[in-house]
Design a protein around this motif. Structure first.
Motif, short mmCIF file in Angstrom:
data_model
loop_
_atom_site.label_atom_id
_atom_site.label_comp_id
_atom_site.label_asym_id
_atom_site.label_seq_id
_atom_site.Cartn_x
_atom_site.Cartn_y
_atom_site.Cartn_z
N TYR A 52 0.87 -1.18 0.00
CA TYR A 52 0.00 0.00 0.00
C TYR A 52 0.90 1.23 0.00
N ILE A 53 0.99 1.89 -1.15
CA ILE A 53 1.80 3.11 -1.29
C ILE A 53 0.85 4.29 -1.19
N VAL A 54 1.18 5.23 -0.29
CA VAL A 54 0.28 6.34 -0.01
C VAL A 54 0.93 7.64 -0.43
N GLY A 106 1.16 17.97 9.28
CA GLY A 106 2.07 18.43 10.33
C GLY A 106 2.94 17.34 10.89
N GLU A 107 2.86 16.13 10.32
CA GLU A 107 3.65 15.00 10.81
C GLU A 107 4.51 14.47 9.67
N LYS A 108 5.52 13.74 10.05
CA LYS A 108 6.33 13.08 9.05
C LYS A 108 5.66 11.77 8.66
N PRO A 109 5.40 11.57 7.36
CA PRO A 109 4.73 10.33 6.96
C PRO A 109 5.55 9.09 7.30
N GLU A 110 6.88 9.24 7.32
CA GLU A 110 7.71 8.07 7.60
C GLU A 110 7.37 7.44 8.95
N ALA A 111 6.82 8.26 9.87
CA ALA A 111 6.54 7.75 11.21
C ALA A 111 5.44 6.69 11.20
N TYR A 112 4.63 6.71 10.18
CA TYR A 112 3.52 5.76 10.14
C TYR A 112 3.74 4.64 9.12
N GLU A 113 4.92 4.58 8.52
CA GLU A 113 5.22 3.44 7.65
C GLU A 113 5.38 2.18 8.49
N GLY A 114 5.04 1.03 7.92
CA GLY A 114 5.18 -0.23 8.64
C GLY A 114 4.24 -1.28 8.10
N VAL A 133 1.60 -3.65 4.01
CA VAL A 133 2.83 -2.85 4.11
C VAL A 133 2.51 -1.44 3.62
N VAL A 134 2.54 -0.48 4.53
CA VAL A 134 2.23 0.91 4.21
C VAL A 134 3.54 1.66 4.01
N ARG A 135 3.72 2.26 2.79
CA ARG A 135 4.89 3.06 2.49
C ARG A 135 4.44 4.32 1.76
N GLN A 136 5.16 5.42 2.00
CA GLN A 136 4.83 6.65 1.29
C GLN A 136 5.53 6.67 -0.05
#
Length: 1168
Positions: A52-54, A106-114, A133-136
């Motif tokens: 899942y690429i966001v 206001g947040e870094k998307p990397e923080a919610y990858e996983g 698998v969530v990745r930006q």
């Protein structure tokens, strides 16, 4: 009716209670009322994709939805640990679902990858989602670089590298110039799969300073640009022509790996001068036609939806005028796990048994692991009713409360699959989900489907009854489907009425009533006809229809498949369309459609406009072929075919012939299916199962047949059990210990489905024997060995295929093989009736000794004569016990025996017996001739008879004179002893014809006589012989010439007579000698004169010349052949005028009758 239902209930409940049965899958109907009180474990209904690429500019939405009763609750893990959404204010869960919404503003998307995983849980179990698998998405900038200008000589190859930054997902590459125009690519200049720009050879026009590579990142919709590249092409030392070499890939061979289901991309780019051409082929077979495409000017081969069969060596070849080179790419196909069969939800009743199966495949072979409610099964509580195999879980004797959701996870190095399947232990009495008192309306001769949707645990058994009938509906006319529906294959009026479906399981029963109404079909009785009309004329199209009176019909007219023009000239009546004042725009095809709520029928006709011109000569020709074939009302066993007639070419179409082609079994062979009148343009076609149909139509008028139409679209009927059994079944042995069962095999059209076989059954009819059977295929006979000799059998041959069996066949009687009879007839005796006839008698053979079908008896007999070894055989019928032996030789000894025979052959013969025949009259003497002639005597010599038929007692010689008028004189008779063979006669008359008769005698009497005639002339005695010259060619020609001459003479005489006086024939002949007439003159040299007194005088004959020029050996018709005792008649000059018969012996009466017609020889002689 109620008592029958109770009986069925009792039997069904008893069976359900006593027998445990395997349950495969029971779907829970999505009926809201049913779901209100029905517990159900959770089922995942929607989830995000595994990868899942966001977009980092938008909120992250991770989907997870599920159903269950009660409604499930949701929880999440991230990176394998519990994800507490309550502690993160940026994360929320949608109400009623498990879908996560993460606000990353206001947040870094990397923080919610996983890696995220959702669990849906209720009191009956827990279902889990895939690992998501969530990745930006990422679109990095191009690294800064300084690119030096590229200087090359004309004709060399060149590669401009792109090397875009790695993005997520990978970017899309393209080359443009400073004006944002795409660079023109061709077989010389093209972009490779990695984005680099390849020149097979450069030209001076390739010089430019704005070769720019662009990368577009799809998720963020951003485009990044590489620094421009400058290329200068010099021509001071251009490269010469050369054979191709590969730029990509390098070397003579390479390898590639692709996953099953993906797209295989193979690339070959070559340099050379002139520009090489690229071609592809597969060494081990053909490229898949429907999945192969070539791109990038033949340089890229793409095969979609790859299968294991696509593995192998692929050869790309580059060639130009200087030579060719090839490169081999070895392709290996691997496979991430994929499902052969996914686990299915199970609904089991307490104490029942069921199986969850998980059947994946892949390369390498995937590993299977099981979980229960999201926990590895080895860590789950032990359950004695559960047994885990590698790819299945077997449940037996399940208990209430053991419902759960099981997960099957299968994986290899290329991926994984996860499937949830619940086991729901329910105890539910039957429920009928179909609305009560539902009314079904169908058209006669079509199928009728009556619904009986049910639910229950255990699965209810469904039975159907019809009001007024006391038996369960079953048989060829009815078919009950797995979902409980009842199908009537061909509904008729008599099938209308009330039907009851009864659902029964061990917990109870439920019934429901529905009603069936069978309506008459709508049919167009009179179709509109093809019309030709002059301008400003009127035209009438009729369309008369028959329909069921309870249905409301609607008539619609179309022009060229569209609505009629809004014009007052078009008048639609109840069953007709009238067009007034026809114009050019009115030409076209007009269709009447009769619709009801259940069916419709349609028919079309064409309107052609002609100018008012003088009537030309009408030319008649065969019709043009029909066009626009279309199939409608596609059903399992029928289809409606419509078409548009072609021109009738001035001869009305009388009929249409519909033909079909069985593409599946007999492609290219067309068969006649049916015919319809020439006024119809539709046909309802009955079809057979398991046939891939194509149809075509021929038109017929008085001139002849049209060419066939173009074939229709193809239509395949579903397979079914055979509807008929083989014909011409026969049972008969060809050996004493076998039974050959033969039949006429079914055609491919009659097979009704794949896997056609024949079930051959047999049993002896004597006694209560069991049937034995064997199933065979691709043969039309079967041999049963080891049977008793000639015993009766019953045989049956039944057609069977993969979908069932044909109706039970009728038994055919036959017998096993025969053997030779074991014994001869008994009590054989003979009764001699006379010298040429005997009767043989015997007793019938014992039937037990026949060992087959007694066909009759044969009597062998032969004469005991060393010179005669011929054996004669007479055959008599099976019911005969005596037979006569005709044509025996008198005074002979015969030997005979009798044998019985059947179809196998003859049995042993009875002992030889002998009998003697009594004496009979002898045969004629072997010869008779006249010798030693003198003036008044001669000698008669003869040979003894060949057939003595007894002891000779002597000979009788008779002779008599014949005068000139063929009258016979007195008969003299001489008796001679048996040992003499000659006799001299004296005192004969001079110059007289004599006839001689000679018989041989036994005690039984005189045998047939031989005859001879002779004439005593002067001092010679010459036998009188004549030849039948009436059939000789020269004689026929001579007679025709004579007749023509007589006709000429008669005409001349008639003319002379009218003038008076006589016609001097002699003077005319002297004056005009005719060479054809000269041979006819006699010794006096003239015919004499013709006068009135000679008109009716008869012609005279003369005797045969005595110089012996007509020999007996030259003809079968001599005077000797006229038989004895004949009173032949002679003319005055002694010539014989008796008629020839070709028979050697004739009695006096026959001689007298034949004397009335003069001989053709004598007729000729009368002119001489």
């Amino acid at each position: 009716m109620e008592s029958i239902l109770q009986c069925v209930l009792h039997v069904s409940v008893t069976i359900l209670l006593l027998l445990g049965h395997m349950i495969t899958a029971l779907e829970v109907p999505l009926d809201p009322k049913l779901l209100e009180g029905l517990p159900q474990p959770p089922t995942i209904t929607h989830q995000s994709p595994k990868d899942y690429i966001v977009d980092p500019r938008e909120s992250i939405v991770v989907h997870c939805e599920a159903k269950g009763k009660p409604h499930p609750s949701f929880s999440w893990t991230r990176n394998g640990t519990h994800f507490d959404i309550d502690k993160d204010p940026k994360v929320t869960m949608k109400p009623g679902a498990g879908t996560l919404v993460i606000d990353i503003s206001g947040e870094k998307p990397e923080a919610y990858e996983g890696v995220y995983q959702c669990t849906a849980r209720n009191e009956h179990g827990a279902a889990v989602s895939n690992n998501i698998v969530v990745r930006q998405s990422r679109s990095p900038l191009w690294a800064k670089e300084r690119i030096e200008p590229i200087v090359v000589q004309e004709g060399v190859s060149l590669v401009l590298q792109c090397r875009p930054p790695a993005g997520l997902p990978p970017p899309i590459i393209f080359w443009m110039d400073n004006n944002f125009l795409r660079l023109i690519q061709n077989s010389r200049v093209s972009q490779a799969l990695n984005g680099d720009l390849y020149f097979s050879n450069v030209r001076t026009e390739d010089t430019r300073s704005d070769y720019i590579c662009y990368a577009r990142f799809p998720h963020t919709q951003t485009i990044q640009q590489k620094q421009p590249i400058t290329v200068r092409v010099l021509n001071d030392s251009p490269s010469g022509e050369r054979r191709p070499t590969f730029l990509v890939p390098s070397g003579a061979s390479s390898s590639a790996m692709v996953l099953r289901g993906d797209v295989l991309q193979l690339e070959c780019i070559a340099e050379g001068l002139p520009t090489p051409e690229i071609s592809w082929r597969k060494d081990s077979g053909d490229l898949p036609m429907n999945r192969t495409t070539l791109h990038n000017f033949q340089k890229t081969l793409m095969i979609s939806d790859v299968t294991e069969a696509d593995a192998g060596d692929y050869r790309c070849m580059a060639s130009n005028s200087q030579g060719a080179v090839y490169h081999i790419i070895t392709v290996t196909v691997k496979a991430a796990p994929y499902w052969i069969s996914t686990p299915k939800n199970l609904i089991l009743a307490p104490k029942e048994t069921g199986v969850l199966s998980c059947l994946p495949s892949g390369n390498p072979k995937p590993i299977i692991s099981w979980s229960m409610n999201g926990i590895p099964i080895e860590n789950s509580p032990r359950d004695p009713s559960r047994k885990v195999e590698e790819d299945s879980i077997i449940f037996s004797d399940v208990q209430p409360g053991s419902s759960a959701v099981y997960q099957c996870n299968t994986s290899n190095e290329f991926g994984y699959l996860l499937a949830n399947a619940f086991v729901n232990v329910l105890a539910e009495p039957p429920r009928v989900l179909t609305r009560p008192n539902e009314v079904y309306q169908v058209i006669a001769n079509g199928p009728a489907l009556l619904d009986c949707a049910t639910f229950g645990s255990p699965i209810p058994k469904i039975t159907w009854f019809k009001e007024g009938q006391n038996s369960v509906l079953d048989g060829d006319d009815y078919e009950q489907h797995n979902n409980g529906s009842l199908e009537i294959h061909t509904a008729q009026k008599a099938d209308s009425g009330k039907y009851t479906c009864v659902a029964i399981n061990s917990l109870g029963k439920k019934e429901n009533h529905v009603y069936l109404e069978v309506k008459e079909p709508t049919r167009i009785l009179k179709q509109p006809e093809y019309k030709v009309v002059q301008r400003k004329g009127n035209v009438l199209f009729e369309c008369k229809v028959k329909h069921d009176p309870s249905l409301i019909p609607t008539m619609t007219w179309l022009k060229n498949d569209g609505e009629l023009p809004d014009d007052e000239r078009f008048v639609v009546d109840m069953d007709s369309l009238t067009i007034y004042n026809v114009t050019e725009g009115d030409e076209g095809t007009y269709t009447c459609i009769m619709n009801t709520t259940l069916d419709q029928d349609s028919a079309s006709a064409r309107l052609t406009l002609v100018e008012a011109t003088p009537t030309p000569a009408i030319i008649y020709d065969q019709p043009d072929p029909p066009t626009d074939l279309e199939m409608t009302e596609l059903r399992a066993r029928s289809v409606q075919l419509t078409w548009v007639p072609g021109s009738d070419n001035n001869s009305p179409i009388q009929r249409f012939i519909i033909q079909y082609e069985d593409v599946l079994h007999q492609q290219g062979v067309w068969h006649n299916l049916t015919e319809v009148p020439g006024t119809k343009t539709t046909a309802h076609l009955a079809l057979s199962p398991y046939v891939l149909y194509a149809f075509r139509v021929l038109a017929v008028n008085e001139v002849g047949f049209s060419q066939p139409s173009y074939p229709s679209a193809r239509y395949q009927t579903e397979p079914a059990a055979p509807e008929e059994n083989p014909s011409e079944v026969d049972a008969a042995g060809n050996e004493h210990d076998n039974l050959v069962i033969s039949w006429k095999a079914l055609t491919s059209l009659q097979s009704s489905g794949p896997g056609l076989q024949y079930k051959v059954s047999w049993r002896q009819t004597d006694g209560d024997r069991d049937w034995e059977s064997v199933t065979v295929a691709n043969v039309s006979k079967y041999v049963v060995l080891g049977t008793p000799t000639y015993v009766p059998f019953e045989v049956k041959v039944q057609a069977v295929n993969d979908y069932g069996s044909a109706p039970e066949p009728t038994a055919v009687r036959g017998f096993s093989g025969e053997d030779l009879p074991m014994a001869p007839p008994e009590a054989v005796q003979v009764l001699v009736e006379n010298s040429t006839l005997a009767e043989v008698q015997w007793d019938p053979i014992n039937p037990q000794m026949v060992r087959g079908w007694l066909m009759g008896y044969k009597v062998y007999y032969w004469k005991e004569d060393p010179q005669i070894e011929e054996q004669k055989v007479l055959t008599f019928g099976r019911n005969k016990t005596q037979g006569k032996l005709p044509g025996l030789q008198p005074y002979s000894q015969y030997t005979f025996n009798v044998r019985a025979f059947n179809e196998k052959g003859e049995g042993p013969s009875s002992p030889n017996q002998q009998f003697n025949t009594p004496e009979g009259v002898p045969g004629p003497p072997a010869s008779l001739r006249i010798t030693n002639p003198s003036l008044d005597s001669l000698t008669v010599e003869w040979g003894p008879p060949v057939e003595l038929n007894g002891q000779l007692t002597g000979y009788t010689l008779r002779y008599q004179p014949i005068n000139s008028t063929n009258e016979l004189g007195p008969l003299e008779e001489v008796t001679l002893p048996a040992n003499t063979t000659s006799c001299t006669l004296h005192s004969l008359k001079y110059s007289t014809r004599y006839k001689f008769y000679l018989n041989a005698n036994t005690v039984k009497g005189a045998g047939p006589a031989v005859t001879e005639e002779t004439v005593i002339i002067m001092d010679e005695v010459i036998p009188s012989q004549q030849v039948d010259i009436a059939t000789q060619g020269w004689f026929i020609g001579l007679m025709c010439a004579i007749a023509l001459l007589i006709l000429v003479l008669l005409i001349a005489c008639f003319i002379k007579r009218n003038k008076g006086g006589k016609y001097p024939v002699k003077e005319k002949e002297d004056a005009h000698a005719d060479p054809e007439i000269q041979p006819m003159k006699d010794d006096d040299g003239t015919f004499g004169e013709y006068s009135d007194t000679e008109d009716h005088k008869p012609l005279k004959g003369s005797r045969t010349p005595s110089n012996g020029t007509v020999k007996k050996d030259d003809s079968d018709d001599s005077l000797v052949d006229y038989g004895e005792g004949g009173e032949g008649q002679f003319n005055e000059d002694g010539s014989f005028i008796g008629q020839y018969s070709g028979k050697k012996e004739r009695d006096t009466a026959e001689g007298n009758e034949s004397s009335e017609a003069p001989s053709p020889v004598n007729a000729m002689n009368s002119f001489v």
